[in-house]
Enzyme design. Structure first.
Site, mmCIF file in Angstrom:
data_model
loop_
_atom_site.group_PDB
_atom_site.id
_atom_site.type_symbol
_atom_site.label_atom_id
_atom_site.label_comp_id
_atom_site.label_asym_id
_atom_site.label_seq_id
_atom_site.Cartn_x
_atom_site.Cartn_y
_atom_site.Cartn_z
ATOM 1 N N HIS A 218 0.836 -1.210 0.000
ATOM 2 C CA HIS A 218 0.000 0.000 0.000
ATOM 3 C C HIS A 218 0.871 1.262 0.000
ATOM 4 C CE1 HIS A 218 -3.542 2.491 1.193
ATOM 5 N NE2 HIS A 218 -2.618 3.200 1.806
ATOM 6 N N GLU A 219 1.854 1.302 0.907
ATOM 7 C CA GLU A 219 2.723 2.496 0.990
ATOM 8 C C GLU A 219 3.582 2.633 -0.266
ATOM 9 O OE1 GLU A 219 2.389 4.812 3.159
ATOM 10 O OE2 GLU A 219 1.068 3.736 4.520
ATOM 11 N N CYS A 234 -9.794 -2.853 -2.437
ATOM 12 C CA CYS A 234 -8.485 -2.786 -3.106
ATOM 13 C C CYS A 234 -7.396 -2.561 -2.065
ATOM 14 C CB CYS A 234 -8.536 -1.614 -4.103
ATOM 15 S SG CYS A 234 -6.976 -1.184 -4.922
ATOM 16 N N CYS A 253 -7.157 -3.365 -7.478
ATOM 17 C CA CYS A 253 -8.320 -3.365 -8.365
ATOM 18 C C CYS A 253 -7.868 -2.996 -9.788
ATOM 19 C CB CYS A 253 -9.352 -2.369 -7.844
ATOM 20 S SG CYS A 253 -8.917 -0.640 -8.203
ATOM 21 N N CYS A 256 -6.255 0.628 -10.107
ATOM 22 C CA CYS A 256 -4.913 0.785 -9.524
ATOM 23 C C CYS A 256 -3.887 -0.103 -10.233
ATOM 24 C CB CYS A 256 -4.965 0.506 -8.024
ATOM 25 S SG CYS A 256 -6.045 1.688 -7.158
#
Length: 309
Positions: A218-219, A234, A253, A256
């Site tokens: 995520h980061e 997502c 998703c 992204c």
């Protein structure tokens, strides 16, 4: 929270629009970015959830292209992980296993782990706070980290088992990132049940690894200029608390995935294969099943047109 009423999950048409036009895209990529039933639409948040507390407009693929993000090119092609302080076996996730996960996520980019910096050498303000004991101040870390950035780095994420806080008003923060400086820092402190005085069980190692892998990707997604996702369930969804992070999937998703594909350039099926091998080893059974289903869809050969049916 009054903001809950403000967030209306986007319609199917809005989700398609966020993915962008796929005309002129080759068939395998078109399949990769076309959402099947395995991509769940973003559900309405509860008041305590990220979208219940934060107003976010989302970022379509078109907006991403216009945002001035940095595409990976030239010499800066390596993603770095910088461990800060101790990582005790048993409570901390394995940094090498996380490196393998990131390498699968961001292939063909290389992912390297830098030598750990001892806690005493980390130039950050700190405070004693609740169950965390010591916490480091993230502003100090974000100001210092750019000086540690290797010349061939696309981005660098520092990871630590020390809890973090941004300022006195906050109890804690999972992590922060500066896209402009290409650095971020996040903590795994709260990912082990022992942090909250709970007992570890047989599944604890896999749980801690999954939480760490999820926040790492995520980061790192933010490092590629991706904003929080509001279109589907997502990996890039914002998260306000651990239960919300746990409910978020590991995968991206179609919106992204298309952004990341544009930034990095990869064969989608080959990337899924690498992630599948990792998730099998890690024992992430639900993600294994998801990836197997998705691979079938991405690989489908265009059916020859035949008469009669």
């Amino acid at each position: 929270g009054g903001a809950v009423a403000d967030f209306v999950p986007p319609s199917a048409a809005a989700r398609r629009e966020a993915i962008g036009s796929l005309s002129g895209v080759d068939a395998s990529l078109r399949r990769s970015f076309t959402p099947g039933a395995e991509f769940l639409p973003k559900k309405a948040p509860r008041a305590s959830d990220w979208l219940g507390a934060h107003r976010e407009a989302g970022q379509t693929y078109g907006q991403y292209l216009r945002s001035g993000y940095r595409r990976v090119q030239g010499a800066r092609r390596v993603l770095y992980i910088l461990p800060l302080g101790e990582f005790a076996a048993g409570t901390a996730p394995s940094i090498e296993v996380l490196r393998e996960y990131a390498a699968a996520c961001y292939s063909p980019l290389e992912v390297r782990v830098l030598p750990a910096i001892a806690a005493g050498k980390v130039p950050a303000g700190s405070r004693a706070h609740g169950p965390a004991g010591k916490q480091w101040k993230t502003d100090d870390l974000i100001n210092w980290l750019p000086r540690k950035l290797p010349g061939d780095a696309y981005a660098m994420l520092a990871v630590t088992m020390t809890d973090l806080y941004p300022n006195e008003k906050w109890n804690f923060v999972f992590g922060v990132a500066s896209l402009r400086e290409r650095v971020g820092v996040f903590s795994f402190a709260r990912y082990h049940p022992g942090f909250f005085g709970e007992k570890a069980g047989p599944g604890t190692g896999a749980l801690v690894l999954r939480r760490a892998a999820k926040v790492l990707s995520h980061e790192m997604g933010h490092m590629f200029g991706m904003h929080h996702c509001i279109y589907f369930e997502c990996n890039m969804n914002g998260s306000n608390h651990l239960a919300e992070s746990d409910s978020r999937p590991l995968h991206l998703c179609p919106v992204c995935l298309r952004k990341l594909h544009h930034a990095v350039g990869f064969d989608v099926a080959a990337r899924y294969e690498k992630l599948l091998a990792f998730c099998r080893d890690a024992g992430f059974a639900d993600e294994v099943e998801w990836l197997e289903d998705r691979l079938v869809h991405v690989r489908e050969q265009a059916q020859p047109a035949t008469g009669g049916s």
